[in-house]
Scaffold this active site. Structure first.
Site, PDB file in Angstrom:
ATOM      1  N   ARG A  32      44.936  30.470  40.900  1.00  0.00           N
ATOM      2  CA  ARG A  32      43.702  30.201  41.292  1.00  0.00           C
ATOM      3  C   ARG A  32      42.592  30.188  40.243  1.00  0.00           C
ATOM      4  O   ARG A  32      41.858  29.705  39.807  1.00  0.00           O
ATOM      5  CB  ARG A  32      43.054  31.373  42.304  1.00  0.00           C
ATOM      6  CG  ARG A  32      41.530  31.220  42.672  1.00  0.00           C
ATOM      7  CD  ARG A  32      41.256  29.737  43.128  1.00  0.00           C
ATOM      8  NE  ARG A  32      39.595  29.589  43.148  1.00  0.00           N
ATOM      9  CZ  ARG A  32      38.872  29.363  42.041  1.00  0.00           C
ATOM     10  NH1 ARG A  32      39.325  29.319  40.803  1.00  0.00           N
ATOM     11  NH2 ARG A  32      37.457  29.293  42.233  1.00  0.00           N
ATOM     12  N   ALA A  92      34.769  37.846  41.109  1.00  0.00           N
ATOM     13  CA  ALA A  92      35.459  37.732  42.400  1.00  0.00           C
ATOM     14  C   ALA A  92      36.646  37.111  42.335  1.00  0.00           C
ATOM     15  O   ALA A  92      36.734  35.677  42.841  1.00  0.00           O
ATOM     16  CB  ALA A  92      34.411  37.224  43.506  1.00  0.00           C
ATOM     17  N   PRO A  93      37.770  37.286  41.919  1.00  0.00           N
ATOM     18  CA  PRO A  93      38.903  36.536  41.809  1.00  0.00           C
ATOM     19  C   PRO A  93      39.389  36.444  43.646  1.00  0.00           C
ATOM     20  O   PRO A  93      39.131  37.342  44.073  1.00  0.00           O
ATOM     21  CB  PRO A  93      39.921  37.252  41.102  1.00  0.00           C
ATOM     22  CG  PRO A  93      39.443  38.729  40.753  1.00  0.00           C
ATOM     23  CD  PRO A  93      37.786  38.475  40.992  1.00  0.00           C
ATOM     24  N   HIS A  94      40.035  35.451  43.903  1.00  0.00           N
ATOM     25  CA  HIS A  94      40.579  35.024  45.056  1.00  0.00           C
ATOM     26  C   HIS A  94      41.692  34.161  45.274  1.00  0.00           C
ATOM     27  O   HIS A  94      41.479  33.455  44.370  1.00  0.00           O
ATOM     28  CB  HIS A  94      39.258  34.689  45.962  1.00  0.00           C
ATOM     29  CG  HIS A  94      38.648  33.554  45.593  1.00  0.00           C
ATOM     30  ND1 HIS A  94      37.792  33.584  44.505  1.00  0.00           N
ATOM     31  CD2 HIS A  94      38.609  32.098  45.967  1.00  0.00           C
ATOM     32  CE1 HIS A  94      37.312  32.483  44.240  1.00  0.00           C
ATOM     33  NE2 HIS A  94      37.832  31.536  44.973  1.00  0.00           N
ATOM     34  N   ALA A  95      42.319  34.512  46.435  1.00  0.00           N
ATOM     35  CA  ALA A  95      43.345  33.480  46.461  1.00  0.00           C
ATOM     36  C   ALA A  95      43.966  33.642  47.851  1.00  0.00           C
ATOM     37  O   ALA A  95      43.877  34.420  48.622  1.00  0.00           O
ATOM     38  CB  ALA A  95      44.580  34.006  45.315  1.00  0.00           C
TER      39      ALA A  95
END
Length: 154
Positions: free
Chosen positions: A50, A64-67
């Site tokens: 991501r 805000a890393p997200h996957a």
């Protein structure tokens, strides 16, 4: 959907050893495995994949890393307060010291976006970030994140 619904107390941590995003994502994946029973390799790879699409640094020292990930049943979060800020390719160029990672089911769709929006609103609030930066205990960090954040309609 409130942050307290996404974030277990045990998934909140201070972390001082990460010297790169890769190392941080590895630590986040390990915490997600420990707390939520997720596969650490899959979490790590999903976060890295991501991030390659575009940096998740929001500015003002926040990321805000997200996957989305197959096999995940509920949206889950891991919060890390870094002692040493990391470069996250944020638009404002500032390094990041507050990181809220979200892991969502592959088919979460709108729920994933709502969770990301909730986290984003909370971490755009300068007062919330100031409180988080002043906290030294896991329980205090969790309490700040779990408070209802007052938002105004745009």
């Amino acid at each position: 959907m409130e942050i307290r619904d996404l974030l277990a107390l045990e998934a909140v941590c201070r972390q001082s050893r990460a010297s790169s995003k890769k190392q941080l994502f590895n630590d986040i994946a390990a915490k997600a495995a420990e707390v939520y029973g997720l596969d650490p390799r899959s979490v790590f790879e999903a976060l890295m994949d991501r991030e390659k699409l575009g940096g998740t640094g929001m500015g003002r020292g926040v990321a805000a890393p997200h996957a989305r990930l197959a096999g995940v049943e509920d949206i889950r979060g891991v919060f890390v307060k870094l002692d040493k800020p990391l470069d996250f390719d944020a638009a404002d160029g500032l390094p990041v010291d507050l990181v809220f990672a979200l892991i969502a089911p592959e088919d979460a769709g709108a729920d994933h976006l709502r969770a990301l929006a909730r986290v984003s609103r909370a971490l755009r609030d300068g007062g919330v970030c100031a409180k988080l930066r002043s906290c030294t205990e896991q329980s205090a960090l969790h309490a700040v994140l779990s408070e209802k954040v007052q938002t105004r309609a745009a």
